[in-house]
Design a protein around this motif. Structure first.
Motif, mmCIF file in Angstrom:
data_model
loop_
_atom_site.group_PDB
_atom_site.id
_atom_site.type_symbol
_atom_site.label_atom_id
_atom_site.label_comp_id
_atom_site.label_asym_id
_atom_site.label_seq_id
_atom_site.Cartn_x
_atom_site.Cartn_y
_atom_site.Cartn_z
ATOM 1 N N PRO A 298 0.806 -1.230 0.000
ATOM 2 C CA PRO A 298 0.000 0.000 0.000
ATOM 3 C C PRO A 298 0.838 1.278 0.000
ATOM 4 N N ASP A 301 2.118 1.913 -3.508
ATOM 5 C CA ASP A 301 1.009 2.200 -4.420
ATOM 6 C C ASP A 301 0.537 3.640 -4.252
ATOM 7 N N VAL A 302 0.439 4.105 -3.001
ATOM 8 C CA VAL A 302 0.046 5.496 -2.766
ATOM 9 C C VAL A 302 1.107 6.453 -3.301
ATOM 10 N N ARG A 305 0.758 6.535 -7.136
ATOM 11 C CA ARG A 305 -0.425 7.255 -7.606
ATOM 12 C C ARG A 305 -0.301 8.758 -7.358
ATOM 13 N N THR A 306 0.236 9.124 -6.203
ATOM 14 C CA THR A 306 0.358 10.544 -5.869
ATOM 15 C C THR A 306 1.346 11.243 -6.785
ATOM 16 N N LEU A 328 -2.280 9.950 3.622
ATOM 17 C CA LEU A 328 -2.801 9.190 2.493
ATOM 18 C C LEU A 328 -2.359 7.733 2.574
ATOM 19 N N VAL A 329 -1.108 7.524 2.943
ATOM 20 C CA VAL A 329 -0.581 6.160 3.077
ATOM 21 C C VAL A 329 -1.292 5.423 4.192
ATOM 22 N N ASP A 330 -1.467 6.083 5.329
ATOM 23 C CA ASP A 330 -2.118 5.436 6.469
ATOM 24 C C ASP A 330 -3.554 5.060 6.136
ATOM 25 N N ALA A 331 -4.235 5.905 5.379
ATOM 26 C CA ALA A 331 -5.614 5.594 5.009
ATOM 27 C C ALA A 331 -5.668 4.382 4.093
ATOM 28 N N GLU A 332 -4.720 4.251 3.200
ATOM 29 C CA GLU A 332 -4.672 3.102 2.315
ATOM 30 C C GLU A 332 -4.322 1.822 3.050
ATOM 31 N N ALA A 333 -3.333 1.948 3.952
ATOM 32 C CA ALA A 333 -2.886 0.764 4.701
ATOM 33 C C ALA A 333 -3.950 0.255 5.652
#
Length: 333
Positions: A298, A301-302, A305-306, A328-333
């Motif tokens: 994750p 990937d973030v 994309r960013t 953003l990373v924490d939300a994805e993970a």
């Protein structure tokens, strides 16, 4: 040998300029404003020794170069631009018969690990080059390479493995040009190690920061994913001790004007507003391997994309905070 530098940006400009200073025959290939600047004003290469202007043959594509059997192609475009360049140059005829793809050596002097495999579909003789050459290109015609006493360390080897007389001859030329060029039979081990370090590029490009605790923590998370997917894929990369043993005190950042070190290659892409960035072939390589081997990635990937979003929308380099990117990373993970 004559060196055709396909992509005269930071890395291509530094290699081409240094080779020219060492008496090698060099042709610079560029597009748009960079081509016009090189054609009209020459390549202005700044190193700790000063600024030199190199007025070298310049071409805007393969159609403007009469290829000979002793030419060496150095592919120094960003990986996202490699396919178009490889297609164009591989089909170019060589004096005496055949095409460049059949007859000429091609050296992939790029970040990431994709170009060699892509090139081998089109070129018979492909060589990997692990680029450790901090340089900056943000203004047409000007390249800054601030390291000393060597300008760069460029491991060379056949792809997928091995060595031969051609790569040893190339290395001998490059060693005369203030470039260390160790010839190794396992060049992709070095390139995978460089890939892991380049996972930080997206962090620097989007936030402008690499030396804060938050940036270090985010990079560590991206690199942990990278190490996990390489292990799952059975891919070996050189370790930090092996890399440091080669570098030693032979290359260090040596600012010649009191300035801080400039941003890396991805930061430079955003700064120039090119509309593209190499994240798909850096963080995206880890994402790809993770999907192939069932490893979650994750963080990368973030970051991928960013960075792509920044490039696509031409957002300013460094316009996001590390805290925002981490969220953003924490939300994805």
């Amino acid at each position: 040998m004559r060196y055709i530098i396909v992509g005269t940006g930071a890395v291509g400009g530094a290699i081409g300029g240094r080779l020219a200073e060492a008496g090698q025959e060099v042709v610079l290939v560029a597009r748009g404003a960079q081509y016009a600047a090189l054609r009209d004003d020459g390549l202005r290469l700044t190193t700790p020794e000063g600024t030199r202007t190199h007025r070298l043959p310049v071409a805007d594509g393969p159609g403007a170069v009469d290829l000979g059997p002793d030419d060496v192609l150095v592919l120094a475009v960003k990986t996202q631009d490699a396919i178009a360049a490889l297609d164009a140059w591989s089909a170019r005829p060589v004096r005496g018969g055949g095409t460049a793809g059949e007859r000429l050596p091609l050296i992939c002097a790029q970040n990431g690990v994709e170009s060699e495999r892509t090139a081998l579909r089109r070129f018979r003789h492909v060589y990997g080059c692990c680029v450790y050459l901090p340089a900056t290109f943000v203004e047409p015609g000007r390249v800054s390479a601030p390291c000393a006493p060597l300008t760069g360390i460029l491991h060379l080897g056949r792809y997928p493995s091995g060595t031969d007389d051609t790569v040893r001859a190339v290395a001998a030329d490059w060693e005369k040009a203030n470039l260390a060029a160790p010839v190794v039979p396992d060049v992709m081990r070095w390139k995978y190690a460089k890939l892991l370090s380049n996972l930080a590029n997206a962090i620097e490009a989007t936030t402008g920061v690499l030396d804060s605790p938050g940036a270090f923590a985010l990079f560590d998370r991206a690199r942990e994913e990278g190490n996990a997917v390489l292990t799952a894929a059975g891919i070996e990369a050189t370790g930090r001790e092996e890399q440091e043993a080669v570098r030693g005190d032979r290359i260090r950042f040596d600012p010649f004007d009191g300035s801080e070190r400039g941003g890396g290659s991805s930061w430079q892409s955003l700064s120039r507003g090119t509309g593209t960035i190499e994240a798909d072939h850096l963080n995206g390589e880890i994402v790809l391997l993770g999907r192939l081997h069932g490893i979650a990635t994750p963080v990368n990937d973030v970051l991928r994309r960013t960075a792509n979003l920044f490039a696509r929308e031409r957002r300013a380099a460094g316009s996001m905070t590390v805290a925002e990117l981490t969220a953003l990373v924490d939300a994805e993970a």
